[in-house]
Motif scaffolding. Structure first.
Motif, PDB file in Angstrom:
ATOM      1  N   PRO A 137       0.772  -1.242   0.000  1.00  0.00           N
ATOM      2  CA  PRO A 137       0.000   0.000   0.000  1.00  0.00           C
ATOM      3  C   PRO A 137       0.805   1.294   0.000  1.00  0.00           C
ATOM      4  N   GLY A 138       2.122   1.214  -0.012  1.00  0.00           N
ATOM      5  CA  GLY A 138       2.922   2.434  -0.001  1.00  0.00           C
ATOM      6  C   GLY A 138       2.496   3.388  -1.107  1.00  0.00           C
ATOM      7  N   GLU A 139       2.545   4.673  -0.826  1.00  0.00           N
ATOM      8  CA  GLU A 139       2.030   5.676  -1.766  1.00  0.00           C
ATOM      9  C   GLU A 139       2.670   5.575  -3.143  1.00  0.00           C
ATOM     10  N   SER A 140       3.956   5.285  -3.202  1.00  0.00           N
ATOM     11  CA  SER A 140       4.642   5.235  -4.500  1.00  0.00           C
ATOM     12  C   SER A 140       4.482   3.879  -5.201  1.00  0.00           C
ATOM     13  N   ILE A 141       4.005   2.854  -4.477  1.00  0.00           N
ATOM     14  CA  ILE A 141       3.846   1.514  -5.053  1.00  0.00           C
ATOM     15  C   ILE A 141       2.360   1.202  -5.283  1.00  0.00           C
ATOM     16  N   ASN A 142       1.539   1.289  -4.247  1.00  0.00           N
ATOM     17  CA  ASN A 142       0.079   1.201  -4.373  1.00  0.00           C
ATOM     18  C   ASN A 142      -0.350   0.025  -5.262  1.00  0.00           C
ATOM     19  N   THR A 143       0.082  -1.175  -4.886  1.00  0.00           N
ATOM     20  CA  THR A 143      -0.104  -2.349  -5.748  1.00  0.00           C
ATOM     21  C   THR A 143      -0.648  -3.535  -4.965  1.00  0.00           C
ATOM     22  N   ARG A 155     -17.954   3.053  -9.774  1.00  0.00           N
ATOM     23  CA  ARG A 155     -17.066   3.779 -10.703  1.00  0.00           C
ATOM     24  C   ARG A 155     -15.780   3.014 -10.983  1.00  0.00           C
ATOM     25  N   GLN A 156     -15.441   2.013 -10.164  1.00  0.00           N
ATOM     26  CA  GLN A 156     -14.236   1.220 -10.423  1.00  0.00           C
ATOM     27  C   GLN A 156     -14.308   0.506 -11.773  1.00  0.00           C
ATOM     28  N   LYS A 157     -15.519   0.139 -12.188  1.00  0.00           N
ATOM     29  CA  LYS A 157     -15.675  -0.530 -13.478  1.00  0.00           C
ATOM     30  C   LYS A 157     -15.320   0.393 -14.640  1.00  0.00           C
ATOM     31  N   ILE A 158     -15.455   1.680 -14.413  1.00  0.00           N
ATOM     32  CA  ILE A 158     -15.305   2.655 -15.490  1.00  0.00           C
ATOM     33  C   ILE A 158     -13.989   3.418 -15.394  1.00  0.00           C
ATOM     34  N   PHE A 159     -13.560   3.733 -14.168  1.00  0.00           N
ATOM     35  CA  PHE A 159     -12.360   4.545 -13.980  1.00  0.00           C
ATOM     36  C   PHE A 159     -11.210   3.778 -13.326  1.00  0.00           C
ATOM     37  N   GLY A 160     -11.365   2.482 -13.131  1.00  0.00           N
ATOM     38  CA  GLY A 160     -10.282   1.668 -12.588  1.00  0.00           C
ATOM     39  C   GLY A 160     -10.411   1.415 -11.104  1.00  0.00           C
ATOM     40  N   LEU A 161      -9.638   0.458 -10.624  1.00  0.00           N
ATOM     41  CA  LEU A 161      -9.735   0.018  -9.237  1.00  0.00           C
ATOM     42  C   LEU A 161      -9.175   1.027  -8.245  1.00  0.00           C
ATOM     43  N   GLY A 162      -8.264   1.890  -8.718  1.00  0.00           N
ATOM     44  CA  GLY A 162      -7.646   2.868  -7.828  1.00  0.00           C
ATOM     45  C   GLY A 162      -6.270   2.460  -7.352  1.00  0.00           C
ATOM     46  N   TYR A 163      -5.772   1.320  -7.826  1.00  0.00           N
ATOM     47  CA  TYR A 163      -4.442   0.838  -7.472  1.00  0.00           C
ATOM     48  C   TYR A 163      -3.940  -0.085  -8.585  1.00  0.00           C
ATOM     49  N   ASN A 164      -2.617  -0.306  -8.613  1.00  0.00           N
ATOM     50  CA  ASN A 164      -2.012  -1.190  -9.597  1.00  0.00           C
ATOM     51  C   ASN A 164      -2.245  -2.650  -9.221  1.00  0.00           C
ATOM     52  N   LEU A 165      -2.108  -3.524 -10.208  1.00  0.00           N
ATOM     53  CA  LEU A 165      -2.182  -4.967  -9.972  1.00  0.00           C
ATOM     54  C   LEU A 165      -0.910  -5.643 -10.455  1.00  0.00           C
ATOM     55  N   LEU A 166      -0.416  -6.589  -9.662  1.00  0.00           N
ATOM     56  CA  LEU A 166       0.676  -7.459 -10.078  1.00  0.00           C
ATOM     57  C   LEU A 166       0.115  -8.876 -10.069  1.00  0.00           C
ATOM     58  N   VAL A 167       0.017  -9.481 -11.243  1.00  0.00           N
ATOM     59  CA  VAL A 167      -0.669 -10.761 -11.392  1.00  0.00           C
ATOM     60  C   VAL A 167       0.329 -11.869 -11.726  1.00  0.00           C
ATOM     61  N   PHE A 168       0.379 -12.894 -10.864  1.00  0.00           N
ATOM     62  CA  PHE A 168       1.173 -14.095 -11.111  1.00  0.00           C
ATOM     63  C   PHE A 168       0.231 -15.204 -11.571  1.00  0.00           C
ATOM     64  N   THR A 219       2.194 -10.238 -14.950  1.00  0.00           N
ATOM     65  CA  THR A 219       1.720  -9.011 -15.592  1.00  0.00           C
ATOM     66  C   THR A 219       1.554  -7.901 -14.564  1.00  0.00           C
ATOM     67  N   PHE A 220       2.105  -6.746 -14.867  1.00  0.00           N
ATOM     68  CA  PHE A 220       1.908  -5.550 -14.034  1.00  0.00           C
ATOM     69  C   PHE A 220       0.959  -4.618 -14.767  1.00  0.00           C
ATOM     70  N   ILE A 221      -0.144  -4.253 -14.098  1.00  0.00           N
ATOM     71  CA  ILE A 221      -1.178  -3.431 -14.714  1.00  0.00           C
ATOM     72  C   ILE A 221      -1.283  -2.123 -13.940  1.00  0.00           C
ATOM     73  N   GLU A 222      -0.953  -1.018 -14.586  1.00  0.00           N
ATOM     74  CA  GLU A 222      -1.066   0.276 -13.927  1.00  0.00           C
ATOM     75  C   GLU A 222      -2.538   0.598 -13.658  1.00  0.00           C
ATOM     76  N   LYS A 223      -2.782   1.342 -12.591  1.00  0.00           N
ATOM     77  CA  LYS A 223      -4.148   1.529 -12.095  1.00  0.00           C
ATOM     78  C   LYS A 223      -5.097   2.116 -13.134  1.00  0.00           C
ATOM     79  N   GLN A 224      -4.590   2.942 -14.030  1.00  0.00           N
ATOM     80  CA  GLN A 224      -5.466   3.567 -15.013  1.00  0.00           C
ATOM     81  C   GLN A 224      -5.929   2.589 -16.094  1.00  0.00           C
ATOM     82  N   LYS A 225      -5.374   1.376 -16.095  1.00  0.00           N
ATOM     83  CA  LYS A 225      -5.767   0.345 -17.067  1.00  0.00           C
ATOM     84  C   LYS A 225      -6.621  -0.757 -16.443  1.00  0.00           C
TER      85      LYS A 225
END
Length: 220
Positions: free
Chosen positions: A68-74, A94-107, A126-132
């Motif tokens: 949850p660190g501010e610069s990582i948020n993943t 709104r998460q469906k439309i504007f994203g979850l609000g944090y990045n995802l790292l998927v194994f 896969t690393f997915i930036e929050k805006q995607k």
């Protein structure tokens, strides 16, 4: 003294972790069929490895995400290749439309057991930036509707047709926000449930063709 974890370092550590762990006998997982148990095991292994090298914040259930660190948020997601999906907390429609609000790292792993061995072949990372992280189909159509000159009533009708969670007030607020701000193309499939159900089939196959999504793929 440990250095601060960066996003680029996180992605590289994830890649190296997958390559390393795919060569190890994970004896504690022999015979385990519970995907949640496997996911927790992998998440803890990865967090422990990061903690040995970096100064970082490790999350817990109260904080909601794993890093949850501010610069990582993943948030870290671990899923079987047989059905690459997981759940995450529902915060708002709104998460469906504007994203979850944090990045995802998927194994994404393939688990192979014998009588005395367990191999976790990590096939995708896969690393997915929050805006995607919004829903692929809904954002695609909303972007098209805005280009075609849709008005608020058109947007509200579409949200209703797609069963986006909410009532008339939520739909009205969402339509106003959609028309007044940029909707970015998302790449997850997000299904309605008590929690969001995230499906990764599309995103893990992108092969680094989309800015903001980093893919590592292995063939065994």
């Amino acid at each position: 003294m440990k250095c601060k974890l960066s996003i680029e370092a996180l992605k590289m550590e994830a890649k190296n972790f997958c390559e390393k762990q795919s060569k190890i006998n994970h004896k504690l997982l022999i015979g385990i069929t519970d995907g949640k148990a496997v996911g927790t095991y992998v998440e803890h292994l990865f967090q422990e490895e990061l903690s040995r090298k970096y100064d970082l914040q490790i999350g817990n259930s109260a904080k909601g995400i794993d890093l949850p660190g501010e610069s990582i948020n993943t948030d870290i997601k671990v899923t079987s290749v047989r059905q690459p999906q997981s759940s995450c907390p529902f915060r708002s429609a709104r998460q469906k439309i504007f994203g979850l609000g944090y990045n995802l790292l998927v194994f994404v792993y393939e688990k192979i057991d014998t009588e005395d061995t367990c191999t976790l072949n990590f096939l995708f990372c896969t690393f997915i930036e929050k805006q995607k992280t919004a829903d692929y189909t809904i954002t695609k159509r909303l972007i098209e509707m805005k280009k075609d000159g849709a008005n608020k009533e058109d947007i509200i009708g579409y949200l209703n047709d797609k069963n986006v969670p909410g009532d008339e007030i939520i739909y009205n607020d969402l339509a106003t926000e959609i028309l007044s701000s940029c909707v970015e193309q998302g790449y997850l499939t997000i299904s309605n449930a008590l929690q969001w159900r995230l499906q990764y089939g599309r995103v893990i196959q992108l092969d680094n063709k989309i800015e903001g999504i980093t893919n590592y793929v292995w063939k065994y």
